[in-house]
Design a protein around this motif. Structure first.
Motif, PDB file in Angstrom:
ATOM      1  N   ASP A 144      -0.349   4.981 -16.377  1.00 40.44           N
ATOM      2  CA  ASP A 144       0.337   4.008 -15.717  1.00 40.44           C
ATOM      3  C   ASP A 144       0.163   3.748 -14.035  1.00 40.44           C
ATOM      4  O   ASP A 144       0.204   4.784 -13.198  1.00 40.44           O
ATOM      5  N   ARG A 145      -0.217   2.697 -13.456  1.00 40.45           N
ATOM      6  CA  ARG A 145      -0.735   2.544 -12.232  1.00 40.45           C
ATOM      7  C   ARG A 145       0.555   3.069 -11.267  1.00 40.45           C
ATOM      8  O   ARG A 145       0.039   3.662 -10.208  1.00 40.45           O
ATOM      9  N   GLU A 146       1.492   2.369 -11.390  1.00 35.36           N
ATOM     10  CA  GLU A 146       2.809   2.724 -10.552  1.00 35.36           C
ATOM     11  C   GLU A 146       3.013   4.120 -10.282  1.00 35.36           C
ATOM     12  O   GLU A 146       3.256   4.740  -9.212  1.00 35.36           O
ATOM     13  N   GLU A 147       3.101   4.790 -11.505  1.00 30.87           N
ATOM     14  CA  GLU A 147       3.636   6.214 -11.678  1.00 30.87           C
ATOM     15  C   GLU A 147       2.539   6.984 -11.015  1.00 30.87           C
ATOM     16  O   GLU A 147       2.957   7.850 -10.304  1.00 30.87           O
ATOM     17  N   VAL A 148       1.355   6.736 -11.222  1.00 26.19           N
ATOM     18  CA  VAL A 148       0.265   7.479 -10.687  1.00 26.19           C
ATOM     19  C   VAL A 148       0.097   7.377  -9.264  1.00 26.19           C
ATOM     20  O   VAL A 148       0.000   8.313  -8.446  1.00 26.19           O
ATOM     21  N   SER A 149       0.147   6.070  -8.900  1.00 26.13           N
ATOM     22  CA  SER A 149      -0.260   5.834  -7.490  1.00 26.13           C
ATOM     23  C   SER A 149       1.153   6.518  -6.452  1.00 26.13           C
ATOM     24  O   SER A 149       0.868   6.402  -5.183  1.00 26.13           O
ATOM     25  N   HIS A 150       2.156   6.665  -6.964  1.00 26.68           N
ATOM     26  CA  HIS A 150       3.411   7.222  -6.517  1.00 26.68           C
ATOM     27  C   HIS A 150       3.073   8.447  -5.918  1.00 26.68           C
ATOM     28  O   HIS A 150       3.324   8.638  -4.828  1.00 26.68           O
ATOM     29  N   GLU A 151       2.464   9.406  -6.906  1.00 25.47           N
ATOM     30  CA  GLU A 151       1.844  10.788  -6.249  1.00 25.47           C
ATOM     31  C   GLU A 151       0.702  10.992  -5.901  1.00 25.47           C
ATOM     32  O   GLU A 151       0.058  11.857  -5.235  1.00 25.47           O
ATOM     33  N   LEU A 152      -0.396   9.997  -6.389  1.00 23.84           N
ATOM     34  CA  LEU A 152      -1.510  10.009  -6.074  1.00 23.84           C
ATOM     35  C   LEU A 152      -2.184   8.567  -5.589  1.00 23.84           C
ATOM     36  O   LEU A 152      -2.428   7.910  -6.213  1.00 23.84           O
TER      37      LEU A 152
END
Length: 273
Positions: free
Chosen positions: A95-103
């Motif tokens: 999931d783009r949003e979930e991953v980019s939130h931490e990474l």
């Protein structure tokens, strides 16, 4: 970096034209290592697809339809998960949003991967159809970009998808009819104007070497996501067949709809996409 919409539309028209005259050929491209089962791929990262959907108005101009794009993005991921499971692979939905939130680097790394693949795709599809013998001899690579993206999901490979579709408004269809009637009066031949259409390209990239292991493109004269099923038909099964499992979500929870979808698929030997 996004793939150019014009490239998709040109490919769509070319594939629609060539479909009737390419019975002894294929749109599939396969790396020799994958064709000969020399790579062990089990976990495949399903990254956000590129989706562009246009509504063609009376003027002939195409307007981006963001609502349709969001709907098709969700459908592409859901159906890709089922298609991979049905062939023995373990899909890992990123999931783009979930991953980019931490990474925070994920979007940048995914953009680099798409850019590298676009260049490889242009070389792979200099001809849209090739012989079956030639189709298993392609050796293109995207380099370390694939391994970087695969590492976010601890996956063996990455699945890239790009989708381009269109539908015409009532006014645009009425205009097509008027043009067809006029051409028919002048030439005796009434051309058929498609009311909608779609094109999809699906690629599996090795998460270690970056090799383009498998890619296929398909088009339909409808915009209902059916081209994805046709593209996946040629993907070979995992030689180490795994039991059907729920897709792993990276930093994201499965929705109730996703759980129901996976449960339904596990009860069916053949999944209709």
């Amino acid at each position: 970096m996004k793939w150019v919409p014009k490239h998709c539309l040109v490919a769509l028209l070319t594939l629609l034209f060539a479909a009737g005259c390419a019975q002894q050929q294929t749109s599939v491209r396969t790396h020799p290592d994958f064709a000969n089962n020399r790579v062990n791929i089990e976990r495949i990262a399903v990254v956000p697809p590129i989706v562009e959907f246009h509504t063609v108005e009376f003027s002939g101009e195409g307007v981006r339809n963001l609502e349709q794009e969001a709907r098709f993005e969700k459908l592409l991921i859901e159906r890709a998960v089922l298609a991979l499971q049905n062939r023995g692979y373990t899909p890992v939905v990123v999931d783009r949003e979930e991953v980019s939130h931490e990474l925070a680097n994920f979007n940048v790394d995914l953009g680099k991967l798409r850019q590298q693949y676009q260049q490889a795709s242009e070389r792979l599809y200099k001809q849209h159809h090739v012989s079956f013998e030639e189709s298993v001899s392609f050796q293109e690579s995207v380099g370390e970009a694939a391994s970087i993206v695969a590492s976010y999901a601890d996956a063996d490979a990455v699945l890239l998808m790009r989708y381009s579709g269109f539908e015409k408004t009532g006014g645009a269809l009425a205009k097509d009819v008027a043009v067809s009637v006029l051409v028919g009066l002048l030439t005796g031949y009434v051309p058929v104007q498609e009311a909608e259409g779609e094109f999809i390209e699906v690629a599996v990239l090795d998460g270690v070497t970056g090799n383009v292991l498998w890619v296929n493109a398909a088009s339909k004269a409808q915009a209902n996501n059916s081209a994805l099923s046709e593209a996946f038909t040629a993907l070979q099964d995992d030689i180490d067949t795994l039991p059907s499992e729920a897709p792993t979500m990276v930093n994201a929870e499965l929705t109730e709809a996703d759980v129901n979808l996976v449960e339904e698929s596990s009860e069916t030997e053949e999944i209709s996409l």
